[in-house]
Design a protein around this motif. Structure first.
Motif, PDB file in Angstrom:
ATOM      1  N   LYS A  19       0.835  -1.209   0.000  1.00 25.06           N
ATOM      2  CA  LYS A  19       0.000   0.000   0.000  1.00 25.06           C
ATOM      3  C   LYS A  19       0.868   1.257   0.000  1.00 25.06           C
ATOM      4  N   ALA A  20       1.927   1.275   0.817  1.00 27.26           N
ATOM      5  CA  ALA A  20       2.827   2.423   0.823  1.00 27.26           C
ATOM      6  C   ALA A  20       3.495   2.612  -0.535  1.00 27.26           C
ATOM      7  N   THR A  21       3.851   1.514  -1.184  1.00 24.88           N
ATOM      8  CA  THR A  21       4.453   1.591  -2.520  1.00 24.88           C
ATOM      9  C   THR A  21       3.475   2.177  -3.525  1.00 24.88           C
ATOM     10  N   HIS A  22       2.235   1.702  -3.465  1.00 22.68           N
ATOM     11  CA  HIS A  22       1.220   2.210  -4.394  1.00 22.68           C
ATOM     12  C   HIS A  22       1.005   3.708  -4.188  1.00 22.68           C
ATOM     13  N   ASP A  23       0.922   4.172  -2.942  1.00 22.04           N
ATOM     14  CA  ASP A  23       0.734   5.600  -2.665  1.00 22.04           C
ATOM     15  C   ASP A  23       1.930   6.419  -3.146  1.00 22.04           C
ATOM     16  N   GLN A  24       3.126   5.871  -2.996  1.00 24.98           N
ATOM     17  CA  GLN A  24       4.322   6.588  -3.435  1.00 24.98           C
ATOM     18  C   GLN A  24       4.357   6.720  -4.953  1.00 24.98           C
ATOM     19  N   TRP A  25       3.975   5.671  -5.643  1.00 27.54           N
ATOM     20  CA  TRP A  25       3.947   5.730  -7.106  1.00 27.54           C
ATOM     21  C   TRP A  25       2.878   6.715  -7.580  1.00 27.54           C
ATOM     22  N   ALA A  26       1.708   6.699  -6.947  1.00 21.40           N
ATOM     23  CA  ALA A  26       0.644   7.614  -7.333  1.00 21.40           C
ATOM     24  C   ALA A  26       1.051   9.066  -7.080  1.00 21.40           C
ATOM     25  N   LEU A  27       1.750   9.325  -5.975  1.00 19.21           N
ATOM     26  CA  LEU A  27       2.230  10.678  -5.711  1.00 19.21           C
ATOM     27  C   LEU A  27       3.232  11.122  -6.764  1.00 19.21           C
ATOM     28  N   ALA A  28       4.102  10.214  -7.190  1.00 18.64           N
ATOM     29  CA  ALA A  28       5.066  10.555  -8.231  1.00 18.64           C
ATOM     30  C   ALA A  28       4.359  10.891  -9.546  1.00 18.64           C
ATOM     31  N   ARG A  29       3.261  10.199  -9.830  1.00 17.45           N
ATOM     32  CA  ARG A  29       2.508  10.500 -11.049  1.00 17.45           C
ATOM     33  C   ARG A  29       1.868  11.891 -10.970  1.00 17.45           C
ATOM     34  N   ARG A  30       1.338  12.240  -9.818  1.00 13.23           N
ATOM     35  CA  ARG A  30       0.744  13.575  -9.677  1.00 13.23           C
ATOM     36  C   ARG A  30       1.804  14.662  -9.790  1.00 13.23           C
ATOM     37  N   CYS A  31       2.957  14.426  -9.200  1.00 15.83           N
ATOM     38  CA  CYS A  31       4.055  15.397  -9.331  1.00 15.83           C
ATOM     39  C   CYS A  31       4.525  15.504 -10.772  1.00 15.83           C
ATOM     40  N   GLN A  32       4.533  14.396 -11.478  1.00 15.45           N
ATOM     41  CA  GLN A  32       4.922  14.418 -12.886  1.00 15.45           C
ATOM     42  C   GLN A  32       3.949  15.256 -13.707  1.00 15.45           C
ATOM     43  N   ALA A  33       2.652  15.106 -13.448  1.00 11.66           N
ATOM     44  CA  ALA A  33       1.663  15.907 -14.167  1.00 11.66           C
ATOM     45  C   ALA A  33       1.818  17.390 -13.839  1.00 11.66           C
ATOM     46  N   ALA A  34       2.087  17.716 -12.580  1.00 11.41           N
ATOM     47  CA  ALA A  34       2.295  19.114 -12.212  1.00 11.41           C
ATOM     48  C   ALA A  34       3.547  19.681 -12.889  1.00 11.41           C
ATOM     49  N   HIS A  35       4.597  18.873 -12.998  1.00  6.04           N
ATOM     50  CA  HIS A  35       5.822  19.320 -13.673  1.00  6.04           C
ATOM     51  C   HIS A  35       5.555  19.605 -15.142  1.00  6.04           C
ATOM     52  N   ILE A  36       4.740  18.786 -15.779  1.00  3.07           N
ATOM     53  CA  ILE A  36       4.421  19.014 -17.192  1.00  3.07           C
ATOM     54  C   ILE A  36       3.627  20.308 -17.359  1.00  3.07           C
ATOM     55  N   ARG A  37       2.672  20.536 -16.470  1.00  3.06           N
ATOM     56  CA  ARG A  37       1.894  21.780 -16.555  1.00  3.06           C
ATOM     57  C   ARG A  37       2.782  23.007 -16.352  1.00  3.06           C
ATOM     58  N   LYS A  38       3.749  22.900 -15.446  1.00  2.00           N
ATOM     59  CA  LYS A  38       4.660  24.016 -15.215  1.00  2.00           C
ATOM     60  C   LYS A  38       5.519  24.279 -16.451  1.00  2.00           C
ATOM     61  N   LEU A  39       5.993  23.230 -17.092  1.00  2.00           N
ATOM     62  CA  LEU A  39       6.773  23.410 -18.316  1.00  2.00           C
ATOM     63  C   LEU A  39       5.930  24.023 -19.422  1.00  2.00           C
ATOM     64  N   GLU A  40       4.684  23.593 -19.539  1.00  2.00           N
ATOM     65  CA  GLU A  40       3.811  24.152 -20.576  1.00  2.00           C
ATOM     66  C   GLU A  40       3.558  25.629 -20.345  1.00  2.00           C
ATOM     67  N   ALA A  41       3.380  26.028 -19.078  1.00  2.00           N
ATOM     68  CA  ALA A  41       3.180  27.453 -18.790  1.00  2.00           C
ATOM     69  C   ALA A  41       4.418  28.262 -19.139  1.00  2.00           C
ATOM     70  N   GLY A  42       5.600  27.740 -18.823  1.00  2.00           N
ATOM     71  CA  GLY A  42       6.829  28.441 -19.182  1.00  2.00           C
ATOM     72  C   GLY A  42       7.022  28.552 -20.679  1.00  2.00           C
ATOM     73  N   ILE A  43       6.684  27.500 -21.411  1.00  2.00           N
ATOM     74  CA  ILE A  43       6.829  27.527 -22.870  1.00  2.00           C
ATOM     75  C   ILE A  43       5.879  28.550 -23.481  1.00  2.00           C
ATOM     76  N   ARG A  44       4.630  28.597 -22.974  1.00  2.00           N
ATOM     77  CA  ARG A  44       3.683  29.582 -23.522  1.00  2.00           C
ATOM     78  C   ARG A  44       4.170  31.006 -23.274  1.00  2.00           C
ATOM     79  N   MET A  45       4.680  31.273 -22.086  1.00  2.00           N
ATOM     80  CA  MET A  45       5.151  32.624 -21.783  1.00  2.00           C
ATOM     81  C   MET A  45       6.366  32.987 -22.637  1.00  2.00           C
ATOM     82  N   LEU A  46       7.290  32.058 -22.812  1.00  2.00           N
ATOM     83  CA  LEU A  46       8.468  32.340 -23.643  1.00  2.00           C
ATOM     84  C   LEU A  46       8.069  32.600 -25.086  1.00  2.00           C
ATOM     85  N   ARG A  47       7.171  31.814 -25.607  1.00  2.00           N
ATOM     86  CA  ARG A  47       6.743  32.027 -26.997  1.00  2.00           C
ATOM     87  C   ARG A  47       6.046  33.365 -27.155  1.00  2.00           C
TER      88      ARG A  47
END
Length: 542
Positions: free
Chosen positions: A87-115
């Motif tokens: 269960k702890a492993t599953h929660d850790q993997w799910a948290l990493a997925r949410r952080c990954q999605a947040a990182h992608i959104r942050k990169l997309e916002a930076g790319i839009r502003m730079l363009r």
């Protein structure tokens, strides 16, 4: 007004659904510490291998693979320990997925502003709502290189997400990177190794309702006696029956001990975790349990007795008491804090400031505290405020996530509700409509104080501006033109109505001359003798 974004409606924040308290395991014998270290190392190795298998499964993971992992771990521990690890492993993997999605959104916002900024002419000035072009060709070139780097990072992150690939470090990425900077961290290699191993240990157990004292793996009696169910390979270290090891130390939770005792005496589920603080050389036991989801009170009930409007800043809370009609009461209050220093110091500062705020709210007799629904994710980006480093540090220093979590939990214990209001334009409109009218010789009003009033009025469902126009046919000029509020240039528009003239009473100006002639009297004795008073008939005959 067409450029203003839509303001969302306020809402009551749900209360906390979990609780955790901690106590120190004092007076442990060398044998106790030996057993705890052995259990932590053994179960930590199992957790590391299980996380590796889970990350390798990626998106192909399902109930069958979860059951297979649990069977493999059961042979080296127990079924309950295997369930806690998976269960702890599953929660850790799910948290990493949410952080990954947040990182992608942050990169997309930076790319839009730079363009956007690269598409503008060099030297193009910006506005309050949009950044302008870059100042020089050199800066434009460097930002174009950064755009290419962000696009490459974004493409790699998207590929990882589509493949279900995450990157997780048991023990923490920050501590891992500290290994390469031991001098700056003031650590020796042995000290770092001890801390690294302690962070990767796993001595935890999930609760189970119906079992004795709510947990079979780590059991704590009402008297504070702690015993651990040892995994199969370490069963020879047991000092009591059924493969259990009882510690010589006892615990007594000073905080919420009654609630914890009620749960274990009725065999309701409680979870335990044992960990070592290598800096202090102390062992701690943390107990946690879930609360039933409490239905939040209606918004009308929270507004019934007024609110405390709170404006969050980098170094203080600016609060104002408002009645149910949105009128400010008394003077503004400030609750300062200092977010410099260690994490423990920052947490203590936030906790002390919130304690003073909640105590004042209880004294004021309100039922709710109104606070901004802050995020600042898009306002602290490097691409939008690249040259304003101090401003980005100021925004990043405002404790948004920590504040909301702590304030909601602390206020719920005191019977106070939290009303979240949209932060759009609260500082600007609060300063425009409330800062100057409320400022006196004895009361100093800042923009933050005025913003607290704006937040409170929005939470109460009132407009931020002070007055609105009455219904059309209730105006003195009937349905004619009348503005909702006097224009900003009007002197004293928020005060009492000035007299018709600005000179002395009795219509006598300072220079001694009258501005108008006295009106004629309607008495007969003041009229000339030759004048005859004739009253006209009300009817006219031809």
């Amino acid at each position: 007004m067409g450029d203003l974004r839509e303001v969302t409606a306020p809402f009551v924040v749900p209360g906390p659904c979990g609780m955790a308290v901690r106590d120190r395991l004092k007076h442990l014998t060398p044998q106790d510490e030996k057993v705890l270290r052995a259990v932590g190392e053994h179960q930590g190795a199992l957790a590391s291998r299980d996380l590796k298998v889970r990350c390798a499964d990626g998106l192909e993971h399902g109930a069958d693979t979860w059951a297979s992992r649990k069977r493999d771990l059961t042979a080296q521990s127990s079924s309950r320990i295997a369930g806690a690890i998976t269960k702890a492993t599953h929660d850790q993997w799910a948290l990493a997925r949410r952080c990954q999605a947040a990182h992608i959104r942050k990169l997309e916002a930076g790319i839009r502003m730079l363009r956007h900024r690269l598409s503008l002419p060099i030297g193009e000035p910006g506005t309050k709502r949009a950044a302008g072009g870059y100042r020089s060709k050199n800066e434009w070139f460097r930002k174009s290189r950064r755009l290419a780097a962000l696009e490459a990072r974004h493409a790699a992150a998207v590929r990882d997400r589509q493949a279900g690939r995450v990157r997780v470090v048991r023990g923490g990425k920050r501590l891992l990177n500290t290994r390469h900077h031991l001098t700056q961290a003031r650590l020796t290699k042995d000290q770092w190794r001890e801390r690294w191993e302690a962070e990767r240990w796993f001595i935890a157990a999930d609760g189970e309702s119906g079992k004795r004292f709510g947990n079979e793996t780590i059991r704590v009696t009402p008297d504070g006696e702690v015993s651990i169910k040892l995994p199969a390979p370490l069963a020879h270290l047991a000092n009591t029956r059924h493969g259990r090891y009882t510690l010589t130390s006892t615990v007594a939770f000073a905080h919420r001990s009654v609630e914890w005792a009620d749960r274990i005496e009725t065999n309701r589920a409680v979870a335990y975790r044992i960990h070592l603080d290598t800096k202090r050389g102390r062992w701690y036991l943390t107990v946690s349990w879930q609360r039933p989801v409490v239905q939040t009170i209606p918004l009308e009930t929270a507004r019934a007795r007024g609110v405390i409007g709170v404006d969050t800043n980098a170094d203080h809370f600016a609060a104002y008491h408002l009645d149910p009609h949105g009128n400010p009461i008394g003077d503004p209050r400030h609750f300062p804090y200092d977010l410099s220093g260690t994490t423990a110091h920052r947490d203590a500062q936030i906790r002390h400031a919130l304690t003073r705020l909640i105590n004042w709210a209880k004294q004021a007799g309100v039922a709710a505290i109104a606070i901004e629904d802050l995020d600042f994710t898009t306002e602290k980006t490097r691409e939008k405020h690249g040259r304003k480093k101090r401003f980005r540090q100021l925004i990043s220093g405002i404790p948004t996530g920590r504040l909301k979590a702590r304030l909601v939990s602390m206020a719920a214990e005191q019977g106070l509700s939290m009303v979240a209001a949209d932060p759009a334009y609260t500082s600007m409109w609060g300063a425009q409509h409330w800062q100057k009218p409320l400022a006196t010789r004895k009361r100093k009003m800042s923009r933050h104080d005025a913003a607290g009033i704006a937040i409170g009025r929005r939470a109460l469902g009132h407009p931020i501006r002070r007055r609105t126009a009455p219904p059309p046919h209730d105006r003195s000029d009937r349905a004619g033109h009348r503005t909702a509020q006097a224009p900003p240039g009007t002197r004293g528009r928020e005060g009492t109505r000035p007299p018709a003239t600005d000179h002395a009473p009795r219509d006598v100006p300072p220079n001694g001359t009258r501005k108008r002639q006295p009106s004629a009297s309607n008495t007969v004795r003041n009229a000339p003798r030759t004048q005859q008073w004739v009253q006209d008939s009300l009817t006219h005959t031809g």
